[in-house]
Write a protein that holds these residues in place. Structure first.
Motif, PDB file in Angstrom:
ATOM      1  N   ILE A  18       0.845  -1.202   0.000  1.00 45.53           N
ATOM      2  CA  ILE A  18       0.000   0.000   0.000  1.00 45.53           C
ATOM      3  C   ILE A  18       0.875   1.244   0.000  1.00 45.53           C
ATOM      4  N   ALA A  19       1.978   1.210   0.756  1.00 51.56           N
ATOM      5  CA  ALA A  19       2.888   2.356   0.807  1.00 51.56           C
ATOM      6  C   ALA A  19       3.449   2.664  -0.578  1.00 51.56           C
ATOM      7  N   ALA A  20       3.775   1.637  -1.354  1.00 53.44           N
ATOM      8  CA  ALA A  20       4.280   1.848  -2.710  1.00 53.44           C
ATOM      9  C   ALA A  20       3.226   2.557  -3.559  1.00 53.44           C
ATOM     10  N   GLU A  21       1.968   2.172  -3.387  1.00 57.41           N
ATOM     11  CA  GLU A  21       0.882   2.827  -4.122  1.00 57.41           C
ATOM     12  C   GLU A  21       0.711   4.273  -3.651  1.00 57.41           C
ATOM     13  N   HIS A  27       1.280  12.870  -1.646  1.00 60.76           N
ATOM     14  CA  HIS A  27       1.530  12.942  -0.205  1.00 60.76           C
ATOM     15  C   HIS A  27       0.288  12.482   0.548  1.00 60.76           C
ATOM     16  N   VAL A  28       0.478  11.568   1.485  1.00 59.92           N
ATOM     17  CA  VAL A  28      -0.630  11.048   2.269  1.00 59.92           C
ATOM     18  C   VAL A  28      -0.189  10.948   3.730  1.00 59.92           C
ATOM     19  N   ASN A  29      -1.044  11.404   4.647  1.00 55.91           N
ATOM     20  CA  ASN A  29      -0.769  11.252   6.076  1.00 55.91           C
ATOM     21  C   ASN A  29      -0.981   9.804   6.481  1.00 55.91           C
ATOM     22  N   ILE A  30      -0.090   9.302   7.331  1.00 55.07           N
ATOM     23  CA  ILE A  30      -0.227   7.936   7.836  1.00 55.07           C
ATOM     24  C   ILE A  30      -0.439   8.009   9.340  1.00 55.07           C
ATOM     25  N   GLY A  31      -1.462   7.349   9.814  1.00 55.52           N
ATOM     26  CA  GLY A  31      -1.770   7.349  11.237  1.00 55.52           C
ATOM     27  C   GLY A  31      -3.076   6.637  11.486  1.00 55.52           C
ATOM     28  N   THR A  32      -3.538   6.736  12.703  1.00 48.18           N
ATOM     29  CA  THR A  32      -4.791   6.075  13.065  1.00 48.18           C
ATOM     30  C   THR A  32      -6.000   6.976  12.844  1.00 48.18           C
ATOM     31  N   GLY A  33      -5.773   8.280  12.813  1.00 48.11           N
ATOM     32  CA  GLY A  33      -6.884   9.217  12.737  1.00 48.11           C
ATOM     33  C   GLY A  33      -7.546   9.425  14.082  1.00 48.11           C
ATOM     34  N   LYS A  34      -6.935   8.897  15.132  1.00 47.57           N
ATOM     35  CA  LYS A  34      -7.466   9.049  16.488  1.00 47.57           C
ATOM     36  C   LYS A  34      -6.567  10.014  17.250  1.00 47.57           C
ATOM     37  N   GLU A  35      -7.193  10.908  17.972  1.00 52.61           N
ATOM     38  CA  GLU A  35      -6.433  11.893  18.734  1.00 52.61           C
ATOM     39  C   GLU A  35      -6.015  11.319  20.081  1.00 52.61           C
ATOM     40  N   ASP A  73      -8.022  10.616   5.666  1.00 50.55           N
ATOM     41  CA  ASP A  73      -9.050  10.338   4.660  1.00 50.55           C
ATOM     42  C   ASP A  73      -8.463   9.798   3.353  1.00 50.55           C
ATOM     43  N   LYS A  74      -7.376  10.411   2.850  1.00 51.67           N
ATOM     44  CA  LYS A  74      -6.761   9.940   1.603  1.00 51.67           C
ATOM     45  C   LYS A  74      -6.248   8.513   1.774  1.00 51.67           C
ATOM     46  N   LEU A  75      -5.644   8.262   2.912  1.00 50.68           N
ATOM     47  CA  LEU A  75      -5.101   6.940   3.197  1.00 50.68           C
ATOM     48  C   LEU A  75      -6.214   5.898   3.193  1.00 50.68           C
ATOM     49  N   HIS A  76      -7.306   6.201   3.861  1.00 49.10           N
ATOM     50  CA  HIS A  76      -8.443   5.285   3.885  1.00 49.10           C
ATOM     51  C   HIS A  76      -9.022   5.113   2.486  1.00 49.10           C
ATOM     52  N   GLY A  77      -8.986   6.182   1.701  1.00 48.77           N
ATOM     53  CA  GLY A  77      -9.468   6.110   0.323  1.00 48.77           C
ATOM     54  C   GLY A  77      -8.664   5.158  -0.545  1.00 48.77           C
ATOM     55  N   LEU A  78      -7.406   4.927  -0.169  1.00 50.78           N
ATOM     56  CA  LEU A  78      -6.553   3.982  -0.894  1.00 50.78           C
ATOM     57  C   LEU A  78      -6.708   2.551  -0.367  1.00 50.78           C
ATOM     58  N   GLY A  79      -7.560   2.389   0.637  1.00 47.74           N
ATOM     59  CA  GLY A  79      -7.823   1.059   1.156  1.00 47.74           C
ATOM     60  C   GLY A  79      -7.025   0.669   2.386  1.00 47.74           C
ATOM     61  N   TRP A  80      -6.278   1.602   2.968  1.00 50.92           N
ATOM     62  CA  TRP A  80      -5.467   1.273   4.141  1.00 50.92           C
ATOM     63  C   TRP A  80      -6.129   1.810   5.391  1.00 50.92           C
ATOM     64  N   THR A  81      -6.197   0.987   6.397  1.00 52.76           N
ATOM     65  CA  THR A  81      -6.602   1.426   7.729  1.00 52.76           C
ATOM     66  C   THR A  81      -5.643   0.775   8.720  1.00 52.76           C
ATOM     67  N   HIS A  82      -5.426   1.440   9.825  1.00 51.63           N
ATOM     68  CA  HIS A  82      -4.501   0.879  10.814  1.00 51.63           C
ATOM     69  C   HIS A  82      -5.076  -0.401  11.394  1.00 51.63           C
ATOM     70  N   ARG A  83      -4.177  -1.306  11.746  1.00 49.37           N
ATOM     71  CA  ARG A  83      -4.589  -2.578  12.341  1.00 49.37           C
ATOM     72  C   ARG A  83      -4.008  -2.752  13.734  1.00 49.37           C
ATOM     73  N   VAL A  84      -3.129  -1.856  14.099  1.00 52.16           N
ATOM     74  CA  VAL A  84      -2.470  -1.922  15.400  1.00 52.16           C
ATOM     75  C   VAL A  84      -2.801  -0.637  16.151  1.00 52.16           C
ATOM     76  N   GLU A  85      -3.408  -0.774  17.309  1.00 54.73           N
ATOM     77  CA  GLU A  85      -3.722   0.399  18.124  1.00 54.73           C
ATOM     78  C   GLU A  85      -2.433   0.951  18.739  1.00 54.73           C
ATOM     79  N   LEU A  86      -2.490   2.183  19.175  1.00 55.18           N
ATOM     80  CA  LEU A  86      -1.311   2.875  19.680  1.00 55.18           C
ATOM     81  C   LEU A  86      -0.604   2.108  20.788  1.00 55.18           C
ATOM     82  N   GLU A  87      -1.342   1.660  21.781  1.00 49.70           N
ATOM     83  CA  GLU A  87      -0.704   0.982  22.915  1.00 49.70           C
ATOM     84  C   GLU A  87       0.008  -0.292  22.466  1.00 49.70           C
ATOM     85  N   GLU A  88      -0.610  -1.039  21.575  1.00 49.07           N
ATOM     86  CA  GLU A  88       0.033  -2.247  21.054  1.00 49.07           C
ATOM     87  C   GLU A  88       1.274  -1.883  20.239  1.00 49.07           C
ATOM     88  N   GLY A  89       1.180  -0.827  19.440  1.00 45.20           N
ATOM     89  CA  GLY A  89       2.318  -0.392  18.636  1.00 45.20           C
ATOM     90  C   GLY A  89       3.495   0.061  19.484  1.00 45.20           C
TER      91      GLY A  89
END
Length: 106
Positions: A18-21, A27-35, A73-89
């Motif tokens: 997904i990162a290659a795409e 430019h796309v922000n990468i994160g969970t989208g959670k504050e 939003d752009k990241l989710h539009g490309l089909g990527w969503t986080h799978r690891v929550e912050l504490e686990e990461g």
């Protein structure tokens, strides 16, 4: 709990694709989208590393950093969503650090 190393590698490979795409697109922000506040993050790190001491805050800056919520939003539009929550990461990163610190150049 923590995910297995094999599952982590499998997820990482998917993320690389997904990162290659993303790189190809724009430019796309990468994160969970959670504050999360700095205080919440500090508590997570404290628990993860087993720190028993007190966290001392800079009283000259009582309001801390202005809000910085990553728009994914752009990241989710490309089909990527986080799978690891912050504490686990944080736990995965800390475990990796402990296993690899002997090889680090400091």
């Amino acid at each position: 709990g923590l995910i297995s190393e094999e599952r982590y590698q499998e997820l990482l490979e998917k993320e690389k694709q997904i990162a290659a795409e993303i790189y190809r697109v724009e430019h796309v922000n990468i994160g969970t989208g959670k504050e999360v506040t700095i205080k919440e993050l500090a508590k997570i790190v404290k628990r993860t590393v087993g720190y028993q001491g007190e966290i001392i805050w800079n009283q000259d800056m009582p309001d801390g950093t202005p809000r910085k919520l990553t728009n994914v939003d752009k990241l989710h539009g490309l089909g990527w969503t986080h799978r690891v929550e912050l504490e686990e990461g944080v736990g995965l990163a800390y475990r990796w650090f402990k296993e690899n610190v002997k090889d680090a150049r400091m």
